[in-house]
Design an enzyme around this catalytic site. Structure first.
Site, short mmCIF file in Angstrom:
data_model
loop_
_atom_site.label_atom_id
_atom_site.label_comp_id
_atom_site.label_asym_id
_atom_site.label_seq_id
_atom_site.Cartn_x
_atom_site.Cartn_y
_atom_site.Cartn_z
N HIS A 1 3.82 -0.02 -3.46
CA HIS A 1 3.05 0.67 -4.49
C HIS A 1 1.61 0.16 -4.61
O HIS A 1 0.65 0.92 -4.52
CB HIS A 1 3.73 0.52 -5.85
CG HIS A 1 5.05 1.20 -5.96
ND1 HIS A 1 5.44 2.23 -5.13
CD2 HIS A 1 6.08 1.03 -6.82
CE1 HIS A 1 6.64 2.65 -5.47
NE2 HIS A 1 7.05 1.94 -6.49
N ASP B 1 6.76 6.81 -0.47
CA ASP B 1 6.45 5.97 -1.62
C ASP B 1 6.08 6.92 -2.76
O ASP B 1 5.04 7.56 -2.72
CB ASP B 1 5.28 5.03 -1.32
CG ASP B 1 4.98 4.06 -2.45
OD1 ASP B 1 5.39 4.34 -3.59
OD2 ASP B 1 4.32 3.04 -2.21
N HIS B 2 6.94 7.03 -3.76
CA HIS B 2 6.75 8.06 -4.77
C HIS B 2 5.48 7.87 -5.58
O HIS B 2 4.99 8.81 -6.22
CB HIS B 2 7.97 8.14 -5.72
CG HIS B 2 8.06 7.02 -6.70
ND1 HIS B 2 8.74 5.85 -6.44
CD2 HIS B 2 7.55 6.89 -7.95
CE1 HIS B 2 8.66 5.06 -7.49
NE2 HIS B 2 7.94 5.66 -8.41
#
Length: 508
Positions: free
Chosen positions: A258, A195-196
């Site tokens: 996120h 998950d960036h």
């Protein structure tokens, strides 16, 4: 030497990542061009990649290695000149790019073709990181074929790892099914569900702020905190991503990944060490503690919105339904606001408000911790009234930093209150080069640190918490509220907090 000079001097001295081959499935795609290649360039520029590092792109396009280098190099130079890009550089260092490009090779092959994996098995030796930069529908097939070809068998003292992008499933059932498929072929220690968001400096700084400062952790509980707001708003619309976004929507796209990762950082208990498993265990417990709502509760504690036509920064933006590859009668939400509860001792009775949306008035990602007011204020009789509650704001983007709102006495003979902000900005204190957010995550994949990556059970727990909203929106009379592009979201979202005597923080 002052504190700022000391902070500049104390830069990272991380060792080089071990030599390995990075196999990128979907090497010609947008993810590799926009994020992976720029991140690898930054790692190479910082001297964090070993001389033995190699890249093997796998895709179905009829090009060769030189064609891949040209494609990625041209795109990298375009990004460097784009002021709006997170990568934005003054220029590309020719020596660094030559070093990286010289380590690139290409293999043409279909992701569902066993011949692709047979060819990989003949050429790949030693340590390998497989990166699935493909459409989600290929994730299970690729991992199964890697396993079938023996490519996930780890050499003695070495590694074979798989990086899987989001979305990991589109509901609880599909997430569980995907976990079952890939865990038959690889061990949990080989899987890096990425998950960036977690590569952002200020996301990782949440733990440091909480656990590294004695002033915060004693107040981080239901006795002192009134509520928590987590916001991730974007000014961009769906643009040309309608084919992906319309079947997905804001909730699936942002909340179980996120926003829940940010929530877990805020809500987790202190780990007994900074070992990856200790941190991931505490984050997982926080997500598992999110209350699973009844259909009635889910309908009452959520707001869905969809943007109509409007303007942002003086530029006209068409309505969502007018976007390419979006159904003209689409019921897909581009905005969602939720009220959640965490059922544990620390957070009992503290509401967590989450909101995310596209085509909004400002690009903001932040966490706002509102503390309870003093039990009896001495200033109620003053013209300004009672003191303002203290708010600690953790800004993730674009203006990374931390601020604290508190009251002071205005100068003069009378006692008059004024709320002021004490502010820390990363850009003021540290000299940091622009980054994509993937640099840290890729480096951690290479060195085998899973701290910032999700476990399978955590993903399933997140889907468990959001399923009541998905179900009630599908089967109940759930309103889809309209808001103009450039607004702060639909008015119904304001009402969600107003009924609790609270209000959203202004996006601006």
């Amino acid at each position: 030497m002052d504190a700022r000079q000391q902070s500049d001097k104390a830069s990272s001295t991380s060792p080089k990542a071990p030599a390995c081959t990075m196999v990128i499935f979907g090497a010609r795609g947008d993810l590799n061009k926009r994020l992976l290649t720029p991140a690898l360039y930054n790692l190479a520029h910082d001297g964090l990649l070993a001389d033995g590092f190699r890249i093997l792109g796998v895709d179905h396009g009829d090009i060769d290695a030189e064609g891949l280098r040209t494609l990625l190099g041209d795109f990298l130079h375009d990004l460097a000149s784009d002021a709006q890009s997170e990568f934005g550089k003054a220029k590309i260092d020719a020596k660094t790019w030559s070093w990286l490009a010289g380590r690139m090779d290409y293999q043409r092959g279909g992701f569902e073709d066993d011949a692709t994996y047979a060819a990989l098995a003949k050429t790949l030796k030693g340590d390998v990181l497989f990166y699935l930069a493909t459409a989600p529908r290929f994730f299970g097939d690729i991992v199964e074929r890697l396993g079938k070809a023996g490519l996930l068998k780890e050499p003695a003292g070495g590694f074979r790892r798989v990086v899987i992008e989001k979305p990991f499933g589109d509901d609880l059932a599909s997430a569980r099914a995907l976990n079952r498929r890939i865990l038959k072929c690889a061990g949990e220690q080989q899987l890096y569900r990425i998950d960036h968001f977690l590569g952002k400096e200020t996301i990782r700084n949440i733990m440091v702020t909480r656990f590294g400062n004695g002033v915060f952790e004693p107040l981080w509980n239901r006795q002192h905190i009134d509520s928590v707001q987590i916001t991730a708003s974007e000014t961009v619309g769906v643009e040309d991503r309608g084919g992906y976004y319309d079947p997905t929507g804001a909730l699936r796209d942002m909340v179980p990944n996120h926003l829940f990762e940010v929530l877990a950082m805020v809500a987790m208990e202190p780990p007994n060490s900074f070992d990856a498993e200790a941190i991931r265990a505490e984050k997982g417990r926080a997500i598992e503690a999110i209350r699973v709502l009844t259909p009635t509760e889910a309908l009452a504690d959520s707001v869905r919105g969809q943007y109509g036509g409007g303007s942002i920064d003086g530029k006209a933006m068409p309505a969502y339904r007018a976007s390419p590859n979006v159904a003209r009668d689409s019921k897909t939400e581009t905005f969602v606001a939720l009220k959640l509860a965490i059922d544990n001792w620390r957070w009992s009775g503290v509401p967590f408000y989450l909101r995310t949306g596209k085509a909004m008035s400002a690009h903001v990602t932040e966490v706002a911790i509102q503390f309870k007011a003093a039990p009896k204020t001495l200033f109620q009789a003053l013209p300004k009234g009672a003191s303002t509650p203290n708010v600690l704001v953790l800004r993730v983007q674009p203006d990374q930093g931390i601020s604290l709102l508190f009251d002071v006495k205005q100068p003069g003979p009378d006692v008059a209150l004024q709320d002021v902000r004490m502010d820390f900005r990363y850009a003021d204190w540290f000299k940091a080069e622009p980054a994509t957010g993937y640099e840290t995550l890729l480096y951690d994949c290479f060195i085998g640190d899973q701290t910032l990556f999700k476990r399978g059970e955590d993903i399933e727990a997140a889907w468990t918490a959001v399923m009541p909203f998905l179900k009630v929106w599908e089967h109940e009379d759930s309103d889809l509220h309209r808001y103009a592009a450039g607004a702060d979201g639909p008015k119904a979202a304001d009402a969600l907090l107003a009924r609790d005597g609270r209000a959203w923080r202004p996006l601006a």
